[in-house]
Design a protein around this motif. Structure first.
Motif, PDB file in Angstrom:
ATOM      1  N   LEU A  96       0.864  -1.174   0.000  1.00 34.18           N
ATOM      2  CA  LEU A  96       0.000   0.000   0.000  1.00 34.18           C
ATOM      3  C   LEU A  96       0.901   1.223   0.000  1.00 34.18           C
ATOM      4  O   LEU A  96       1.871   1.289   0.760  1.00 34.18           O
ATOM      5  CB  LEU A  96      -0.879   0.038   1.247  1.00 34.18           C
ATOM      6  CG  LEU A  96      -1.698  -1.198   1.568  1.00 34.18           C
ATOM      7  CD1 LEU A  96      -2.507  -0.960   2.835  1.00 34.18           C
ATOM      8  CD2 LEU A  96      -2.597  -1.558   0.416  1.00 34.18           C
ATOM      9  N   ILE A  97       0.572   2.173  -0.846  1.00 35.90           N
ATOM     10  CA  ILE A  97       1.422   3.345  -1.000  1.00 35.90           C
ATOM     11  C   ILE A  97       0.624   4.592  -0.640  1.00 35.90           C
ATOM     12  O   ILE A  97      -0.461   4.827  -1.180  1.00 35.90           O
ATOM     13  CB  ILE A  97       1.934   3.441  -2.449  1.00 35.90           C
ATOM     14  CG1 ILE A  97       2.690   2.161  -2.807  1.00 35.90           C
ATOM     15  CG2 ILE A  97       2.815   4.675  -2.629  1.00 35.90           C
ATOM     16  CD1 ILE A  97       2.928   1.971  -4.273  1.00 35.90           C
ATOM     17  N   GLY A  98       1.158   5.375   0.285  1.00 38.46           N
ATOM     18  CA  GLY A  98       0.518   6.624   0.677  1.00 38.46           C
ATOM     19  C   GLY A  98       0.778   7.710  -0.352  1.00 38.46           C
ATOM     20  O   GLY A  98       1.594   7.560  -1.258  1.00 38.46           O
ATOM     21  N   SER A  99       0.086   8.825  -0.193  1.00 43.23           N
ATOM     22  CA  SER A  99       0.241   9.923  -1.153  1.00 43.23           C
ATOM     23  C   SER A  99       1.623  10.562  -1.061  1.00 43.23           C
ATOM     24  O   SER A  99       2.086  11.170  -2.021  1.00 43.23           O
ATOM     25  CB  SER A  99      -0.822  10.988  -0.901  1.00 43.23           C
ATOM     26  OG  SER A  99      -0.585  11.647   0.321  1.00 43.23           O
ATOM     27  N   LEU A 100       2.267  10.431   0.074  1.00 40.38           N
ATOM     28  CA  LEU A 100       3.574  11.039   0.326  1.00 40.38           C
ATOM     29  C   LEU A 100       3.517  12.556   0.168  1.00 40.38           C
ATOM     30  O   LEU A 100       4.518  13.205  -0.057  1.00 40.38           O
ATOM     31  CB  LEU A 100       4.656  10.441  -0.588  1.00 40.38           C
ATOM     32  CG  LEU A 100       4.759   8.913  -0.557  1.00 40.38           C
ATOM     33  CD1 LEU A 100       5.787   8.437  -1.560  1.00 40.38           C
ATOM     34  CD2 LEU A 100       5.078   8.409   0.826  1.00 40.38           C
ATOM     35  N   GLY A 101       2.297  13.094   0.281  1.00 37.89           N
ATOM     36  CA  GLY A 101       2.109  14.527   0.090  1.00 37.89           C
ATOM     37  C   GLY A 101       1.830  15.267   1.379  1.00 37.89           C
ATOM     38  O   GLY A 101       1.791  14.705   2.461  1.00 37.89           O
TER      39      GLY A 101
END
Length: 133
Positions: A96-101
């Motif tokens: 699962l990859i977060g927005s990293l924003g």
């Protein structure tokens, strides 16, 4: 919508859950990897829940994986939404990859800076999701 239109949930003949009133479905991975006729793991990037569904829309895990409990986030705190954006298989794990924003106001939001590995095991009746400890 005209009757000959395809709804966003019917792309390629696969059913995808519609977003709930207070949430947004984001990213899906087929379970087991490479199959498209068994189950799908779907992330809810507003509530931090991970659910599994069968192609006909039946929920395939009675207890969604609640990442709020795993990371001690407050589900009512908008700043702690993980904003998970995508899923992908890597080896034996669903990633699962977060927005990293950052937030809309440009503020740092640590809850959005995650790359998580989950285990997704399927059998004839559903999917068991196991998250990080």
């Amino acid at each position: 919508m005209p009757s000959d239109s395809i709804s966003p949930q019917e792309i390629s003949g696969c059913w995808m859950p519609s977003p709930r009133n207070d949430s947004e479905a984001s990213g899906a991975a087929a379970v087991p990897a490479g199959s498209f006729d068994r189950f799908f793991v779907v992330i809810d990037n507003e509530s931090n829940l991970v659910r599994a569904y069968s192609p006909n829309g039946t929920e395939a895990n009675p207890d969604p994986l609640d990442l709020n409990r795993v990371f001690d986030f407050d589900p009512e705190d908008e700043d702690e939404a993980m904003d998970l954006e995508a899923t992908a298989w890597l080896g034996d794990h669903v990633i699962l990859i977060g927005s990293l924003g950052r937030s809309k106001k440009g503020n740092w939001r640590p809850s959005r800076h995650w790359i998580l590995a989950l285990s997704a095991e399927s059998n004839d009746t559903g999917v068991t999701l196991t998250g990080p400890d």
